[in-house]
Motif scaffolding. Structure first.
Motif, PDB file in Angstrom:
ATOM      1  N   LEU A 183       0.846  -1.199   0.000  1.00 29.61           N
ATOM      2  CA  LEU A 183       0.000   0.000   0.000  1.00 29.61           C
ATOM      3  C   LEU A 183       0.881   1.249   0.000  1.00 29.61           C
ATOM      4  N   GLY A 184       1.985   1.199   0.725  1.00 29.61           N
ATOM      5  CA  GLY A 184       2.919   2.318   0.735  1.00 29.61           C
ATOM      6  C   GLY A 184       3.472   2.617  -0.646  1.00 29.61           C
ATOM      7  N   THR A 185       3.851   1.576  -1.385  1.00 29.57           N
ATOM      8  CA  THR A 185       4.385   1.800  -2.728  1.00 29.57           C
ATOM      9  C   THR A 185       3.284   2.236  -3.704  1.00 29.57           C
ATOM     10  N   LEU A 186       2.059   1.805  -3.464  1.00 27.83           N
ATOM     11  CA  LEU A 186       0.942   2.287  -4.280  1.00 27.83           C
ATOM     12  C   LEU A 186       0.749   3.793  -4.080  1.00 27.83           C
ATOM     13  N   ILE A 187       0.892   4.250  -2.852  1.00 30.99           N
ATOM     14  CA  ILE A 187       0.821   5.685  -2.559  1.00 30.99           C
ATOM     15  C   ILE A 187       1.925   6.421  -3.315  1.00 30.99           C
ATOM     16  N   SER A 188       3.121   5.841  -3.380  1.00 32.57           N
ATOM     17  CA  SER A 188       4.236   6.444  -4.120  1.00 32.57           C
ATOM     18  C   SER A 188       3.875   6.646  -5.584  1.00 32.57           C
ATOM     19  N   LEU A 189       3.294   5.612  -6.194  1.00 34.04           N
ATOM     20  CA  LEU A 189       2.919   5.685  -7.608  1.00 34.04           C
ATOM     21  C   LEU A 189       1.874   6.761  -7.855  1.00 34.04           C
ATOM     22  N   ILE A 190       0.870   6.807  -6.994  1.00 33.04           N
ATOM     23  CA  ILE A 190      -0.197   7.803  -7.158  1.00 33.04           C
ATOM     24  C   ILE A 190       0.364   9.208  -6.996  1.00 33.04           C
ATOM     25  N   TYR A 191       1.250   9.397  -6.027  1.00 32.08           N
ATOM     26  CA  TYR A 191       1.857  10.707  -5.803  1.00 32.08           C
ATOM     27  C   TYR A 191       2.666  11.158  -7.027  1.00 32.08           C
ATOM     28  N   CYS A 192       3.452  10.259  -7.592  1.00 34.73           N
ATOM     29  CA  CYS A 192       4.345  10.625  -8.697  1.00 34.73           C
ATOM     30  C   CYS A 192       3.627  10.763 -10.038  1.00 34.73           C
ATOM     31  N   PHE A 193       2.517  10.042 -10.210  1.00 38.57           N
ATOM     32  CA  PHE A 193       1.899   9.999 -11.537  1.00 38.57           C
ATOM     33  C   PHE A 193       0.428  10.407 -11.545  1.00 38.57           C
ATOM     34  N   TRP A 194      -0.035  11.150 -10.535  1.00 38.81           N
ATOM     35  CA  TRP A 194      -1.456  11.484 -10.489  1.00 38.81           C
ATOM     36  C   TRP A 194      -1.873  12.345 -11.676  1.00 38.81           C
ATOM     37  N   LYS A 195      -0.998  13.237 -12.128  1.00 37.98           N
ATOM     38  CA  LYS A 195      -1.334  14.056 -13.296  1.00 37.98           C
ATOM     39  C   LYS A 195      -1.480  13.187 -14.538  1.00 37.98           C
ATOM     40  N   ASP A 196      -0.583  12.224 -14.685  1.00 47.09           N
ATOM     41  CA  ASP A 196      -0.663  11.306 -15.828  1.00 47.09           C
ATOM     42  C   ASP A 196      -1.948  10.493 -15.775  1.00 47.09           C
TER      43      ASP A 196
END
Length: 257
Positions: free
Chosen positions: A52-65
């Protein structure tokens, strides 16, 4: 060692190794094995927490995409759905096998070495000309992501390698890999969460919280680092690390047997 410190260490390991092409599963399996850690930190529920922590990382880095993809770029959305299907099918069909028989140090040694050679081959023959994907790219990379369910393969390692073999630039192959991993990680976490509910254990949620936070923070750093690194350098550094890690695991296995 205090359990909170161990949880932070495992969260950091997950955050770094989920996105660098060196296999998060290998590190999360091997670390407790080497140090003899057991209990909550070596449970399915804690594994869900750090994912879940790494999923948060992905959402943070690529939310605009993702906003662009969900509301405007239907072509890319279709490619990501198609690319996610193989891993989804394989995850459901072989989940128990992957979580039991294949979580073996010798399996991890083999996959670390073998995929390292595949990464080296992709670096040598990849044309690295395109910063866009086609339908066939999505299928090939999606099939590669399904193979990444085997411990030691590395989701980012095998999908970036597939992208290079298809002629993508290194940094774009990594970006597509990260976008493709978002639904895969979310789906795997959901599947494991559903399974953990049946176990009906009581948990120390403070360990989960620090694991999630440490995985999320280090995951963001790892994503940004890898995208920047691959704009300038090949995968060789990670290939050599994989081989060294495989050698260490192999040696420790026979010293303990």
């Amino acid at each position: 060692m205090d359990e909170i410190i161990k949880a932070i260490i495992l969260g950091v390991i997950q955050g770094i190794t989920e996105f660098l092409p060196i296999s998060s599963t290998a590190h999360l399996v091997i670390t407790p094995w080497i140090f003899g850690w057991s209990g909550e930190l070596n449970s399915l529920s804690f594994d869900i927490a750090v994912h879940l922590g790494t999923l948060i990382s992905l959402i943070y880095c690529f939310w605009k995409d993702w906003i662009e993809i969900l509301f405007k770029d239907t072509r890319m959305l279709g490619f990501l759905i198609i690319g996610t299907i193989p891993a989804g099918i394989a995850g459901v069909a072989f989940h128990d096998l992957i979580e039991t028989s294949l979580r073996n140090p010798l399996v991890i040694v083999f996959t670390l070495v073998a995929v390292g050679f595949l990464m080296l081959y992709a670096e040598k023959i990849g044309k690295r000309q395109r910063s866009f994907v086609t339908l066939f790219d999505a299928i090939v990379i999606g099939l590669a992501q399904a193979i990444a369910l085997i411990p030691g393969v590395s989701r980012s390692g095998i999908t970036i390698t597939a992208g290079l073999l298809r002629g993508l630039t290194r940094d774009y192959a990594a970006k597509f890999s990260f976008l493709l991993s978002t639904p895969a990680i979310a789906g795997a976490a959901f599947l494991d969460f559903h399974k953990s509910l049946k176990l009906n254990y009581s948990h120390d949620y403070s360990l989960f919280i620090v694991g999630i936070i440490s995985a999320a923070i280090t995951g963001i750093i790892a994503i940004k680092f890898l995208l920047s690194f691959l704009r300038k350098y090949p995968l060789n550094l990670f290939i050599y690390y994989r081989w060294i890690l495989a050698g260490v695991i192999f040696l420790l296995y026979f010293l303990r047997s």
